[in-house]
Structure formats: C-alpha cells, structure tokens
Design an enzyme around this catalytic site. Structure first.
Site, mmCIF file in Angstrom:
data_model
loop_
_atom_site.group_PDB
_atom_site.id
_atom_site.type_symbol
_atom_site.label_atom_id
_atom_site.label_comp_id
_atom_site.label_asym_id
_atom_site.label_seq_id
_atom_site.Cartn_x
_atom_site.Cartn_y
_atom_site.Cartn_z
ATOM 1 N N TYR A 441 38.921 -39.672 10.843
ATOM 2 C CA TYR A 441 39.409 -38.837 11.952
ATOM 3 C C TYR A 441 40.760 -39.312 12.474
ATOM 4 C CZ TYR A 441 36.617 -41.966 15.154
ATOM 5 O OH TYR A 441 36.034 -43.006 15.831
ATOM 6 N N GLU A 442 41.369 -38.466 13.299
ATOM 7 C CA GLU A 442 42.744 -38.650 13.785
ATOM 8 C C GLU A 442 43.767 -38.703 12.644
ATOM 9 O OE1 GLU A 442 43.027 -38.060 16.710
ATOM 10 O OE2 GLU A 442 40.999 -38.466 17.409
ATOM 11 N N GLY A 443 43.502 -37.936 11.603
ATOM 12 C CA GLY A 443 44.369 -37.923 10.427
ATOM 13 C C GLY A 443 43.858 -38.927 9.423
#
Length: 590
Positions: A441-443
C-alpha cells in the site's frame, strides 16, 4: 507472550549523538520555542510507556478479533476504544501538527521515533492515527483558512479522524482512470458520488467524525491525471460553530478480510451525493494529495522498521534462552543440557542482519526527518531548497527499502524461532503477516523504485542524487573516518551505475523498469553504509562513556560492511545485464 520495549537508548543515540538534533532545533526559530533535548527525551520516555504498556498488549487480541462490519458500521476490537481515548489525551495525534491550530509543533526527527514505537507495538492501531496525521498535513498545506479552522483542531485532538480516498476498483496506480464525480452546488460546496476501495480507517468507532480526503473529477475536467481535484468530505457534517450536524451521504459498504493488520478496518466507502469542499485549486488535486501520500509513504516505511525491531527483540530473547546442541567450538554452558542457540553461527547471522538493518533504517528515517524539518523550517533559502530536493529523492527509498528489509527481518526472526515461529502464541507469524502489506500500500515498492530511478534520478540528470552523494563524500573526506575506503568505493559505484542507466534509458525505455528495483536496493545499501560509518565514527569517540553500548555499535557496523554491503555486487551485475532477457519470452509462453 512477547513484550515490546522501546529502544530508547538507540533512539537517543541517533537523535542526540549522530545527528545532534537539539543543536539543529536551536537554530530553527520555529522549532526552538517548542523543543530542546530535555523535552525530546521526556516525550520519548512517555511515548515508550504509552506504546509498550497501553497499545502493545492489544496487538495479538486485536489480530484475533479483527475489525468487524455490521449493518454499515465498523467496530474495532475490544480494548481499542478505551486505549484510543487514553492515547489522544496525550496529544499524540497532533505531535508534529501546526501549533496555530492546536498541534504540538514537534520536529519530524522526533516524530519518526514515536511512529516507530507505535508500529512496533501494534501496526493496526498505529494506522488509525497515521492517516489522520497525513490528512492534517494536506489540509494545513492546501485548504482554505475556513477549512483549517474548522477541521484541524478536532483532528489534532484526535476527536476526529482522517482518511485518504484514492483507489477505485478499476483504478489503482493509474489514478487518471477514477470515476468518482463532483458536481458544484449553489453554495460553493460540491456533491460527490462514487465508490472508493482499500480505505484504511474509512469507518471505525474510535472517533466522532471522519474527514475523508477524496480524489474526484469535476464535470469539465481534462482527461487523465490532469483532471483530478481534491475534496474534503466529512462523515458527519459540521455546523458553523464547529458542532456536529446530520450525517453526510457517506457509507461503508463492507470491509476487507485480509492477510494481516486485521484490527485495521480496510473499507469500501460509498459517496452518494455527499457534500464536500474543494481543497486547493480545481484539477490540481493530485499535487495536493501527494502532500499526504508522501507523508504516508515515509510513515509506512517506518512500519517496516517498527515490525523489524519487534521481531529482533523477540528473536534475541528466544535465542538467549532456547537450548539446542553445543557450540561448534565446544560447550559454552557445560552446566546445562545444551547451549543457547545464540552460540550458533547461522543464528548470529540472522540476528546481526536484523540488528544492522533495523538500526541502519532508524538512522536513515531520522535523516529523512531532518531534511523534512529543514525543508519546512530553515530560514536559509538554499538549505531549504536542497532539503526539499533530498526529501523527494529519498522518500521512495525510505518507503520501499524499509519495508523490503522489514519483511526480511520479520521472516528471519520467525526462522530463529524454528517451529515456534510458525505458532501464533509467539507473535512472529503475526509480524510477518502484518508487515507484508507495507510493501504494497501507499504505492507498491515497484512503483517506488520506478519513481526513484525514472523521476528522481534520470529525469533530472542526477542533480538530487549528486546532492546526496556530496554529503557522503564530505563526511568521508577527512583521514581516519571509519570504513572510508569501502564507503567511497560504494558511492562511486552508485554514481557510475546511475550514469550508465541514464545512457541506457536513452537507447531503450525498458531499461528503467528492468533495473529500478535492484537500483533502489543498491541505493539503500549505500545510504545505510554512510549512516553506519557515521554511527561508528561517534561510537569510536565515545567508547569510555558506555563501553557495552558503543562496542556493540562498532561490532554491528563491522558486520554491515563485511557481510551486508557486498550485496550490491550481485545487484549491480543484475542491473548491467540489461532488459533483453525479460522480453525474450512472449506473453503466451508464461
């Protein structure tokens, strides 16, 4: 049942001795009035109590119970609400928030130490306030004064939470594909309709309101990412006097059933004509949202460090107590039926790998925090500009390298336990499950690597990279610096590799994607080498003050340079092999 103890001695070493943070804070007027060495130590001491005594005991029970969804509402596990109420009484959500709106104004260098403790104690619990802190940062940087005055004080208090609503079922990394729409209303607000998925803390029972930051498109928006706007959409509408009004048209459709972080509610959030307000300029929402995303990327990187620290503590304790076989050189504990497994070379390899990478990560996170403080508070325009460039360069490294090596350390800790590492009661299998999401997550870490190499190195001809490596060379220049030769050689290899990739990318655009992950790893190992040399330099000059601590620091530095830094050799060979072998197999043959 394992216990978490905050590594306060090492945190103080990094802050006070390696980076001399109090001296930096004293020369930055905006920080000097809020923090000094004594204040920082008091905050760290109290944070250690809160995380180890209040939050860590809920980690296993929270994992077993998980967040629950019923009739559109989410409930957190037993004990979370009471712990959260105590947690916000200490002002922890607003630790580094803007004092003009009720934040405590503490430096990021201090905040990263607290965040590490929080993730080490309980990743699921940590995420609820981490998203709030990031949302506050975006609101403070881009929203109108009215929105700031209305929403920031209760968010810093922790009475209201924040969320980040980007992803849709058909749109993950490619945000230009989002379908959520915002229609202007006569009163200047907007009506938002659409659905978002994977929303951390999108609904919960900890706070009285949730402030969603939502990416959406206006009716006349340009196609693609240039047509995205950012909106503030509260779960409960707010009256002019700041009191809560009626519920907004925001609902939680379901929560995800996940591999880990089970006590963190990962929600589907539906907006059905919900009222929201524009943040920043129309069609420039992605740039505004990146303020929050970059905060979250560093924060999630620190999740990797925190989980690795807990894994190391657990494995170290177990290795000292577990009796199995005799040392290769003869009995170490002849009075016992066998020796503790810490005598065995492979167990020491695993423990030292965990220790070296976790302590290196802690120092690197502190360095990034230092640059964030300089970029925000420095009164020297050039220093501020350079620091901002370094933050942009290093954020993808911090997010990806911390979490890649954090998973490695959690798996190594599990391995030290042997079969017991696979059993729930020891906590190691939960750490592996919880930290795994941090690479996604978050890229995803692959996206972080593309960002580093493609945008932050090649796109600007390595200007920011040279800014970073110049600091390393400046440190290593004086005679007698620890590991001077190894460090300078590693920096030269990083620069040469960057130049080679710059040239290759002009010939074949596939080279960036083919090399990016390995390149980020090389970058991380070289950065840690610099920080370990700096830590060794301090330790050499301080041995008499605390022989046990500084001798351990020097021994770990030696292990890093002898056994871990050489990994860049194979990584460089993989990079220089090029992209050709990736494309010899046609898609149908996979």
């Amino acid at each position: 049942m394992p216990e978490f103890n905050a590594p306060l001695r090492d945190m103080r070493f990094v802050l006070h001795e390696v980076f001399q943070a109090p001296a930096l804070w004293a020369r930055l007027p905006a920080l000097a009035e809020h923090v000094d060495a004594d204040t920082a130590d008091a905050i760290l001491q109290e944070a250690a109590k809160v995380t180890s005594q209040l939050i860590a005991p809920l980690n296993r029970s929270g994992d077993e119970e998980g967040a629950q969804w019923h009739a559109g509402k989410v409930s957190t596990p037993q004990g979370f609400k009471a712990a959260y109420d105590t947690y916000i009484e200490g002002g922890w959500v607003g630790l580094s928030g803007n004092p003009d709106f009720g934040g405590l104004g503490m430096p990021k260098m201090l905040a990263v130490q607290f965040e590490e403790m929080l993730y080490a104690a309980n990743s699921s619990f940590a995420l609820y306030s981490a998203l709030t802190s990031g949302a506050c940062l975006a609101i403070d940087a881009h929203a109108s004064t009215t929105l700031k005055e209305t929403y920031l004080p209760p968010m810093y208090e922790g009475r209201w939470a924040g969320s980040m609503c980007l992803t849709e079922a058909h749109s993950g990394t490619d945000l230009g594909l989002i379908r959520t729409r915002a229609e202007p209303r006569a009163d200047g607000s907007y009506s938002l309709s659409g659905s978002k998925i994977f929303i951390t803390g999108g609904d919960q029972d900890l706070t009285e309101n949730i402030v969603h930051l939502v990416l959406a498109k206006l009716p006349d928006a340009p196609a693609g990412p240039r047509g995205i706007s950012l909106f503030l959409v509260p779960k409960v509408l707010v009256n002019a006097d700041g009191t809560l009004a009626q519920a907004n048209a925001v609902s939680c459709g379901s929560i995800e059933h996940k591999m880990g972080i089970k006590a963190s509610a990962t929600c589907v959030i539906n907006f059905d004509g919900a009222q929201g307000w524009l943040i920043g300029e129309a069609n420039k929402g992605l740039a505004a949202m990146f303020t929050m995303m970059n905060y979250e990327r560093l924060s999630i990187g620190i999740q990797g460090i925190g989980c690795a620290e807990t894994s190391y503590q657990n494995a170290r304790t177990y290795a000292r107590e577990r009796l199995q076989s005799r040392a290769p050189t003869g009995a170490v504990a002849p009075e016992k039926m066998a020796d503790p497994i810490i005598v065995h070379p492979d167990v020491r390899r695993m423990l030292l790998s965990m220790k070296a990478m976790t302590e290196g990560g802690r120092a690197f996170a502190s360095y990034v925090g230092q640059q964030l403080d300089l970029s925000k508070y420095s009164t020297d325009a050039q220093e501020q500009q350079d620091a901002a460039a370094l933050v942009a360069l290093l954020t993808p490294v911090a997010k990806a390298f911390f979490t890649d090596t954090g998973l490695d350390s959690c798996v190594l800790g599990q391995q030290v336990f042997g079969g017991h590492g696979y059993i729930r009661e020891w906590g190691q299998e939960q750490l592996v499950r919880d930290v795994r999401i941090a690479q996604i997550y978050e890229g995803t870490n692959g996206i972080q690597a593309l960002d580093l190499l493609g945008r932050k190195v090649i796109a600007n001809d390595g200007v920011a990279l040279r800014l970073f490596t110049a600091q390393i060379r400046e440190f290593a220049a004086p005679p007698g610096k620890p590991y001077q030769h190894e460090l300078l050689q590693a920096v030269q290899r990083l620069e040469d590799l960057s130049d080679w990739l710059q040239a290759q990318a002009k010939l074949n655009p596939n080279e960036i994607g083919a090399a990016s992950v390995e390149y980020l790893q090389v970058f991380g190992y070289v950065a840690y080498a610099w920080l370990w040399a700096r830590m060794a330099d301090v330790a050499q000059g301080s041995l008499e003050a605390d022989p046990a601590f500084y001798t351990a620091k020097l021994a770990t530095a030696k292990f890093y340079f002898k056994r871990l830094l050489p990994r860049i050799d194979s990584l460089e060979q993989s990079i220089r092999a090029g992209s050709e072998s990736l494309f010899e197999l046609d898609a149908a043959s996979f």
